[in-house]
Design a protein around this motif. Structure first.
Motif, mmCIF file in Angstrom:
data_model
loop_
_atom_site.group_PDB
_atom_site.id
_atom_site.type_symbol
_atom_site.label_atom_id
_atom_site.label_comp_id
_atom_site.label_asym_id
_atom_site.label_seq_id
_atom_site.Cartn_x
_atom_site.Cartn_y
_atom_site.Cartn_z
ATOM 1 N N GLY A 298 45.407 45.927 30.349
ATOM 2 C CA GLY A 298 45.739 45.358 29.036
ATOM 3 C C GLY A 298 44.525 44.679 28.428
ATOM 4 N N PRO A 299 44.707 44.106 27.210
ATOM 5 C CA PRO A 299 43.579 43.487 26.510
ATOM 6 C C PRO A 299 42.975 42.339 27.319
ATOM 7 N N TRP A 300 41.680 42.140 27.153
ATOM 8 C CA TRP A 300 40.961 41.089 27.878
ATOM 9 C C TRP A 300 41.487 39.710 27.514
ATOM 10 N N ASP A 301 41.693 38.910 28.528
ATOM 11 C CA ASP A 301 42.135 37.533 28.321
ATOM 12 C C ASP A 301 41.266 36.693 29.246
ATOM 13 N N LYS A 302 40.490 35.765 28.641
ATOM 14 C CA LYS A 302 39.480 35.099 29.456
ATOM 15 C C LYS A 302 39.983 33.877 30.230
ATOM 16 N N SER A 303 41.293 33.616 30.190
ATOM 17 C CA SER A 303 41.791 32.467 30.948
ATOM 18 C C SER A 303 41.520 32.707 32.444
ATOM 19 N N GLN A 304 41.217 31.618 33.149
ATOM 20 C CA GLN A 304 40.854 31.728 34.567
ATOM 21 C C GLN A 304 41.955 32.426 35.370
ATOM 22 N N ALA A 305 43.229 32.110 35.037
ATOM 23 C CA ALA A 305 44.348 32.708 35.780
ATOM 24 C C ALA A 305 44.382 34.212 35.576
ATOM 25 N N SER A 306 44.131 34.636 34.340
ATOM 26 C CA SER A 306 44.167 36.072 34.061
ATOM 27 C C SER A 306 43.002 36.790 34.744
ATOM 28 N N VAL A 307 41.813 36.173 34.705
ATOM 29 C CA VAL A 307 40.638 36.793 35.345
ATOM 30 C C VAL A 307 40.913 36.970 36.838
ATOM 31 N N MET A 308 41.459 35.921 37.468
ATOM 32 C CA MET A 308 41.723 35.994 38.911
ATOM 33 C C MET A 308 42.776 37.056 39.223
ATOM 34 N N ALA A 309 43.815 37.122 38.369
ATOM 35 C CA ALA A 309 44.881 38.107 38.603
ATOM 36 C C ALA A 309 44.320 39.530 38.504
ATOM 37 N N ARG A 310 43.458 39.755 37.496
ATOM 38 C CA ARG A 310 42.867 41.089 37.320
ATOM 39 C C ARG A 310 41.965 41.419 38.497
ATOM 40 N N LYS A 311 41.146 40.432 38.877
ATOM 41 C CA LYS A 311 40.201 40.661 39.982
ATOM 42 C C LYS A 311 40.964 40.954 41.290
ATOM 43 N N ASN A 312 42.047 40.195 41.531
ATOM 44 C CA ASN A 312 42.819 40.407 42.760
ATOM 45 C C ASN A 312 43.473 41.779 42.789
#
Ligand SMILES: Nc1ncnc2c1ncn2[C@@H]1O[C@H](COP(=O)(O)OP(=O)(O)OP(=O)(O)O)[C@@H](O)[C@H]1O
Length: 255
Positions: A230-244
């Motif tokens: 989905g679209p980029w969301d720079k919140s730390q929680a979203s970054v971690m969820a994507r990375k995981n």
């Protein structure tokens, strides 16, 4: 949605000096839609760079079709293919490959000037806008040998966008950068994508891939999984969820 690139049953074999053929791409099919931002990941040797080269007119597939806006580019002769590469595609590599005897701006406008046979005001304006967008306008007259890795990569990104490419292919564009420059370059790709450009990027780095809208995983020359982020969301929680999510799939296929 408008399909820009359609790849059908793409195969690539390499024949090494009479030895057995190595099947690197084993029948890959997909569509790329306008404004997609796709990261391609997979274990080393899975065929990521080979895929990028074979869909971007830099190499010839052994079989299968690569259809750009309805035209099968496999049927083109070398001159026609060079024309597609020049006018429809943009390329960013791990090493920027700038011409050392030219300034930053001269490097950016070179291909466009050759194409138009002169440096006209449109090319000049376009280069200025791209340098502004990438934050290097103050470096326009600098010798490229004096640039940092991140600055040099911005120059190569400007150069690749001079022809308003339909599709930009990037092979490990952050591979030789430190994490800060890498993040800045990826933010630039996000920005450019949000303005409507279509991007396909090969990377080993989950944080880099996390900035894309989709991550496609290659395994042994086949498309193993497509993951929509989905679209980029720079919140730390979203970054971690994507990375995981990316790390989970990578550890599944690297076993
Ligand atoms: N020109 C070539 N001739 C013979 N074999 C090749 C050639 N180019 C690539 N290969 C082989 O194809 C396979 C896939 O290579 P490719 O560079 O596409 O993988 P990759 O997934 O991008 O790897 P990495 O992550 O290590 O860069 C490898 O086994 C490689 O040795």
């Amino acid at each position: 949605m408008t399909t820009i690139l359609s790849v059908k049953n793409l195969k690539k074999d390499f024949n090494d000096s009479g030895q057995k053929a190595v099947n690197v791409l084993n029948g890959i099919s997909f569509d790329v839609e306008e404004a997609d931002f796709i990261a391609i990941m997979g274990p080393s040797g899975s065929g990521k760079s080979t895929l990028l080269y074979n869909i971007s007119g830099m190499d010839q597939p052994s079989s299968g079709e690569v259809v750009l806006e309805g035209q099968n580019i496999g049927g083109l002769n070398q001159v026609e293919l060079a024309d597609v590469r020049l006018h429809k595609f943009g390329y960013v590599f791990q090493q920027p490959h700038l011409i050392p005897s030219l300034t930053v701006k001269e490097n950016i406008i070179l291909a466009a000037s050759i194409r138009n046979k002169k440096v006209d005001s449109v090319i000049d304006e376009k280069a200025k806008n791209l340098m502004e967008l990438t934050g290097i306008n103050e470096l326009a007259d600098r010798d490229t040998m004096s640039l940092s890795g991140g600055q040099a990569q911005r120059v190569s990104i400007c150069r690749s966008f001079m022809n308003d490419p339909k599709l930009v292919f990037a092979d490990e564009p952050t591979g030789s950068l430190n994490s800060k420059s890498s993040e800045a370059i990826m933010n630039l790709f996000v920005d450019i994508n949000q303005k409507g450009s279509t991007i396909m990027i090969v990377t080993h780095d989950p944080l880099v891939a996390a900035k894309a809208n989709q991550v496609w995983f290659l395994l042994d020359g086949v498309l193993y999984q497509k993951e929509r982020l989905g679209p980029w969301d720079k919140s730390q929680a979203s970054v971690m969820a994507r990375k995981n999510k990316i790390n989970d799939i990578m550890s599944e296929i690297e076993v």
